[in-house]
Design a protein around this motif. Sequence first.
Motif, PDB file in Angstrom:
ATOM      1  N   LEU A 128      -1.157 -24.280  29.921  1.00 14.62           N
ATOM      2  CA  LEU A 128      -0.285 -23.487  29.047  1.00 14.62           C
ATOM      3  C   LEU A 128       1.151 -23.673  29.511  1.00 14.62           C
ATOM      4  N   ASN A 129       2.004 -24.123  28.606  1.00 19.12           N
ATOM      5  CA  ASN A 129       3.420 -24.334  28.924  1.00 19.12           C
ATOM      6  C   ASN A 129       4.240 -23.279  28.203  1.00 19.12           C
ATOM      7  N   LEU A 130       4.671 -22.251  28.923  1.00 16.71           N
ATOM      8  CA  LEU A 130       5.540 -21.219  28.371  1.00 16.71           C
ATOM      9  C   LEU A 130       6.977 -21.692  28.513  1.00 16.71           C
ATOM     10  N   VAL A 131       7.734 -21.680  27.425  1.00 20.65           N
ATOM     11  CA  VAL A 131       9.065 -22.269  27.480  1.00 20.65           C
ATOM     12  C   VAL A 131      10.160 -21.219  27.326  1.00 20.65           C
ATOM     13  N   ALA A 132      11.171 -21.312  28.162  1.00 25.51           N
ATOM     14  CA  ALA A 132      12.334 -20.431  28.107  1.00 25.51           C
ATOM     15  C   ALA A 132      13.380 -21.043  27.193  1.00 25.51           C
ATOM     16  N   GLY A 133      14.080 -20.197  26.455  1.00 21.93           N
ATOM     17  CA  GLY A 133      15.126 -20.721  25.574  1.00 21.93           C
ATOM     18  C   GLY A 133      15.797 -19.653  24.754  1.00 21.93           C
ATOM     19  N   ASN A 134      16.782 -20.072  23.983  1.00 20.07           N
ATOM     20  CA  ASN A 134      17.518 -19.137  23.137  1.00 20.07           C
ATOM     21  C   ASN A 134      16.887 -19.074  21.760  1.00 20.07           C
ATOM     22  N   VAL A 135      17.485 -18.253  20.871  1.00 18.97           N
ATOM     23  CA  VAL A 135      17.020 -18.167  19.496  1.00 18.97           C
ATOM     24  C   VAL A 135      18.153 -18.514  18.546  1.00 18.97           C
ATOM     25  N   ALA A 136      19.214 -17.711  18.533  1.00 22.21           N
ATOM     26  CA  ALA A 136      20.306 -17.963  17.592  1.00 22.21           C
ATOM     27  C   ALA A 136      21.673 -17.789  18.232  1.00 22.21           C
ATOM     28  N   GLY A 137      21.739 -17.658  19.546  1.00 25.26           N
ATOM     29  CA  GLY A 137      23.011 -17.471  20.227  1.00 25.26           C
ATOM     30  C   GLY A 137      22.924 -17.955  21.659  1.00 25.26           C
ATOM     31  N   GLU A 138      23.769 -17.382  22.525  1.00 22.36           N
ATOM     32  CA  GLU A 138      23.823 -17.838  23.906  1.00 22.36           C
ATOM     33  C   GLU A 138      22.717 -17.255  24.769  1.00 22.36           C
ATOM     34  N   ARG A 139      22.162 -16.165  24.348  1.00 27.12           N
ATOM     35  CA  ARG A 139      21.137 -15.506  25.155  1.00 27.12           C
ATOM     36  C   ARG A 139      19.900 -16.383  25.318  1.00 27.12           C
ATOM     37  N   VAL A 140      19.460 -16.555  26.550  1.00 27.91           N
ATOM     38  CA  VAL A 140      18.281 -17.370  26.859  1.00 27.91           C
ATOM     39  C   VAL A 140      17.176 -16.436  27.320  1.00 27.91           C
ATOM     40  N   TYR A 141      16.113 -16.369  26.551  1.00 30.57           N
ATOM     41  CA  TYR A 141      15.008 -15.496  26.886  1.00 30.57           C
ATOM     42  C   TYR A 141      14.231 -16.034  28.082  1.00 30.57           C
ATOM     43  N   ASP A 142      13.938 -15.127  29.023  1.00 29.52           N
ATOM     44  CA  ASP A 142      13.074 -15.401  30.180  1.00 29.52           C
ATOM     45  C   ASP A 142      13.630 -16.440  31.141  1.00 29.52           C
ATOM     46  N   VAL A 143      14.954 -16.597  31.146  1.00 25.15           N
ATOM     47  CA  VAL A 143      15.526 -17.522  32.120  1.00 25.15           C
ATOM     48  C   VAL A 143      15.338 -16.994  33.537  1.00 25.15           C
ATOM     49  N   GLU A 144      15.288 -15.662  33.695  1.00 25.35           N
ATOM     50  CA  GLU A 144      15.060 -15.099  35.033  1.00 25.35           C
ATOM     51  C   GLU A 144      13.681 -15.471  35.560  1.00 25.35           C
ATOM     52  N   ALA A 145      12.692 -15.387  34.681  1.00 23.00           N
ATOM     53  CA  ALA A 145      11.344 -15.775  35.101  1.00 23.00           C
ATOM     54  C   ALA A 145      11.288 -17.258  35.453  1.00 23.00           C
ATOM     55  N   LEU A 146      12.005 -18.077  34.672  1.00 19.99           N
ATOM     56  CA  LEU A 146      12.037 -19.509  34.965  1.00 19.99           C
ATOM     57  C   LEU A 146      12.659 -19.769  36.327  1.00 19.99           C
ATOM     58  N   ARG A 147      13.741 -19.080  36.639  1.00 25.95           N
ATOM     59  CA  ARG A 147      14.386 -19.278  37.941  1.00 25.95           C
ATOM     60  C   ARG A 147      13.453 -18.929  39.091  1.00 25.95           C
ATOM     61  N   HIS A 148      12.626 -17.925  38.875  1.00 24.87           N
ATOM     62  CA  HIS A 148      11.711 -17.501  39.944  1.00 24.87           C
ATOM     63  C   HIS A 148      10.499 -18.420  40.067  1.00 24.87           C
ATOM     64  N   TRP A 149       9.962 -18.893  38.924  1.00 25.21           N
ATOM     65  CA  TRP A 149       8.688 -19.585  38.924  1.00 25.21           C
ATOM     66  C   TRP A 149       8.783 -21.087  38.710  1.00 25.21           C
ATOM     67  N   ALA A 150       9.979 -21.627  38.550  1.00 21.70           N
ATOM     68  CA  ALA A 150      10.102 -23.075  38.345  1.00 21.70           C
ATOM     69  C   ALA A 150       9.458 -23.827  39.509  1.00 21.70           C
ATOM     70  N   GLY A 151       8.624 -24.800  39.174  1.00 21.97           N
ATOM     71  CA  GLY A 151       7.957 -25.598  40.197  1.00 21.97           C
ATOM     72  C   GLY A 151       6.719 -24.962  40.782  1.00 21.97           C
ATOM     73  N   LYS A 152       6.320 -23.769  40.284  1.00 19.73           N
ATOM     74  CA  LYS A 152       5.149 -23.073  40.822  1.00 19.73           C
ATOM     75  C   LYS A 152       4.209 -22.687  39.691  1.00 19.73           C
ATOM     76  N   ASP A 153       2.919 -22.618  40.005  1.00 21.48           N
ATOM     77  CA  ASP A 153       1.939 -22.151  39.036  1.00 21.48           C
ATOM     78  C   ASP A 153       2.095 -20.652  38.844  1.00 21.48           C
ATOM     79  N   LEU A 154       1.929 -20.197  37.612  1.00 22.09           N
ATOM     80  CA  LEU A 154       1.987 -18.769  37.332  1.00 22.09           C
ATOM     81  C   LEU A 154       0.762 -18.075  37.917  1.00 22.09           C
ATOM     82  N   PRO A 155       0.862 -16.769  38.188  1.00 20.31           N
ATOM     83  CA  PRO A 155      -0.141 -16.095  39.030  1.00 20.31           C
ATOM     84  C   PRO A 155      -1.572 -16.166  38.522  1.00 20.31           C
TER      85      PRO A 155
END
Length: 556
Positions: free
Chosen positions: A23-50
């Motif tokens: 399962l590949n959960l992807v972080a990104g924006n929708v219609a502006g500068e706000r990026v959803y779940d970028v905090e989770a990406l920063r924490h979990w990048a390169g690691k398997d989710l729990p």
Amino acid sequence: MGEEPAAPVLAAAAQHGEDLHVLNLVAGNVAGERVYDVEALRHWAGKDLPWSDDRHLARLGVEYRNDLIGHCTAFGLREPPRRYHSGFLGTADWPPNAVALEELRALGGVTGYGHPFHTPFGDDDPPDVVLDRGRSCAAREIVADAALGLIDTLDVLNHSSIAATAAVYRRLIGAGNRLAVTAGTDAVLSFCRRGTASSPPGWERVYANVAGPLTAESYAEAILLGRTFATTGPWLELTVNGHGPGDTLELPPGQRVEIAVSSIGPEVETLEIRTADGVLAQGPPGRLTAFVEVREPTYVVAVASGPPHPRSMHRSGAYAHTSPVYVDVAGGHVAREADVRWCLAWLERLEAVLRESGTFETPGSSATTSPCTSAPGRSTGGGSRLPGSGDAGEDPFQAPAELAGRSRRRPRRRRRRRACGGMPARPPRAPRGGRRAAIRSTSGGTGPSTSAASREMAPSTYTMIVYEARGSGSAASSASPTRSATGPLKAAPRMAGTAAGWRISTSRRSSANAVMRSAGGLLSSSSDARSASPSSRSRRPPRAAAARARLIRVLV
């Protein structure tokens, strides 16, 4: 975003409930500068989710978004990228997706384009049929990025036009590009009443023949080798002289080969064997074989199709498509002249589209692209708190306790015209005269004003034409391991079954909170536009000049 808050536990339940191996959960924006779940990406990048285990692998990736030239995806990133989108809220369509793809590749990502095309399109249609549709999220930059070797996959199976994407895909591999077939559902866990976006992850799937234990690395390797097929439900197998998708056969001219295709699933109505020259054989479901003497390099793919069926959730019906088996002849790789010329026509038309619809200057100021704006602790419209936006030391992927059992208010209806799957239409673009691209400093700030510091950028500056007969994109060979049949895996819902070694995956375009998307830039072969100074910017970027020096080698 959406009707219900989607905590990580929902993503875990969806993956295990659907028995999705990847399962590949992807972080990104929708219609502006706000990026959803970028905090989770920063924490979990390169690691398997729990919730990952020996059978299930979940990772956080990225969808880089630009509605004019396409949405790119990445799996297996070691760390977050610096940019996630361009061209939103009046910002410039700059830098190109190519710059973002280079960065995602450097971070270890397997890259591709998601939900590429939305317009009905046939094998013989000219490129302008899919190019002339404004800011429709279509993958307009894909021909250039494929030629530059910046993408590894294409989501042939998607929520929109599968037939159009498959037609473009076969043009790309016929022109000498090596791309794997993948699938992306573009589902959003927080949506409850929005068609396939509200469907479970994996209603379309890609199966990858993974060697050894399931890890992010072994799965990425299988994708890169092209050992895949994608499907809405039917099981589909292809062999050429006993070799499966991703393999390359090296043959002398005139050698006879046997091609065999088999399918499982009641929804299949027709099987096809296709080569670079079109449909080689067609027949009913079950098994289809053909023999052919190869005289020139080609590829072989299998396609299964059928009408709408309860086992297939796509509105157009059942569909499955394999990655190619490549057939090299006398040391030559497939590079069909008609496909190369079609791709060149695509790039020529793209220049006109960029002139008509691209934004290279923002009104009254220089054009900039925000590398990332983190989502605040609370989303707008009654949204839920994002993981990782609270106190220091908090697990960015742990669902906040206050979300349990809480429903999200329905967002207020916007009166402004909406485009691209319900997203607000972007503001009017700058006047067409004198479009320019601003220069961004390495610190992230903008350079001098557009009128003073930037050089005029015509769309032709961005267009890269790099077509040659090359086979370096494939790491597979005729000695590559073929799929094993030592025992069946548990059949996943709506799937006919699996064989040992094959892993089920979906590129899930949602986060555990809301939509997880990102955006991209315009066409350029320059390196990082942010680090360029006005004096170093020429009318045609250095790499574009190098690309044109290699122009159409296959045609000369």
